[in-house]
Design an enzyme around this catalytic site. Sequence first.
Site, PDB file in Angstrom:
ATOM      1  CD  GLU A 160     -43.380  -3.522 -17.250  1.00  0.00           C
ATOM      2  OE1 GLU A 160     -44.367  -2.776 -17.233  1.00  0.00           O
ATOM      3  OE2 GLU A 160     -42.404  -3.348 -16.464  1.00  0.00           O
ATOM      4  CB  CYS A 206     -39.332  -2.111 -15.443  1.00  0.00           C
ATOM      5  SG  CYS A 206     -39.009  -0.337 -15.403  1.00  0.00           S
ATOM      6  CB  CYS A 229     -40.802  -1.559 -20.205  1.00  0.00           C
ATOM      7  SG  CYS A 229     -39.972  -1.823 -18.623  1.00  0.00           S
ATOM      8  CB  CYS A 261     -41.556   2.932 -18.173  1.00  0.00           C
ATOM      9  SG  CYS A 261     -40.134   1.829 -18.384  1.00  0.00           S
ATOM     10  CG  ASN A 266     -41.032  -3.254  -9.417  1.00  0.00           C
ATOM     11  OD1 ASN A 266     -41.708  -4.171  -8.966  1.00  0.00           O
ATOM     12  ND2 ASN A 266     -41.176  -2.010  -8.996  1.00  0.00           N
ATOM     13  CB  ILE A 267     -34.955  -5.823  -9.073  1.00  0.00           C
ATOM     14  CG1 ILE A 267     -35.608  -7.131  -9.495  1.00  0.00           C
ATOM     15  CG2 ILE A 267     -33.892  -6.004  -7.997  1.00  0.00           C
ATOM     16  CD1 ILE A 267     -36.260  -7.919  -8.401  1.00  0.00           C
ATOM     17  CD  GLU A 268     -37.910   0.656  -5.994  1.00  0.00           C
ATOM     18  OE1 GLU A 268     -38.910   1.189  -6.485  1.00  0.00           O
ATOM     19  OE2 GLU A 268     -37.595   0.810  -4.785  1.00  0.00           O
TER      20      GLU A 268
END
Length: 146
Positions: free
Chosen positions: A61, A59, A95, A92, A48-50
């Site tokens: 996935e 996310c 995803c 989620c 995941n990359i915020e």
Amino acid sequence: MADIVASNRDRLLQAAVEAKTFAYVPYSKFRVGAALLTDDGEIIKGANIENASYGGTICAERTAFVKAVSEGKRKFAALAVTTDVASPIAPCGMCRQVIREFCSLDMPILLAASSYMEKEDGVRESTLGELLPFSFGPEDLERDRG
């Protein structure tokens, strides 16, 4: 297809753990790693990359799927997902819908607890159909409208 998943299960779970180490999560501190198994045995990892704008966050996935699809991969055998939480966490809703775009409803999804190797029930095995019942997929766009 079940043979390829069984023979790559440990490798797939370990790849998800490795992917989690590359998560960029300065805001939530909630690391997620995903590993996607192609039908030819290749594993594609995602973390995941915020983003400070939150809406730009992606996310783990979806990262794995974007990497795979952008490199021409379209057939998948399984997905593994792990976090730092002591119990398995499922993808989620967004995803799940992306997974549905590219995968069959019976595709195995392995949900691994952070310490899955130390627990007998550390990996929950599910399918896309179980995680996304009554789903909408690409084939639904071909239905008669009348």
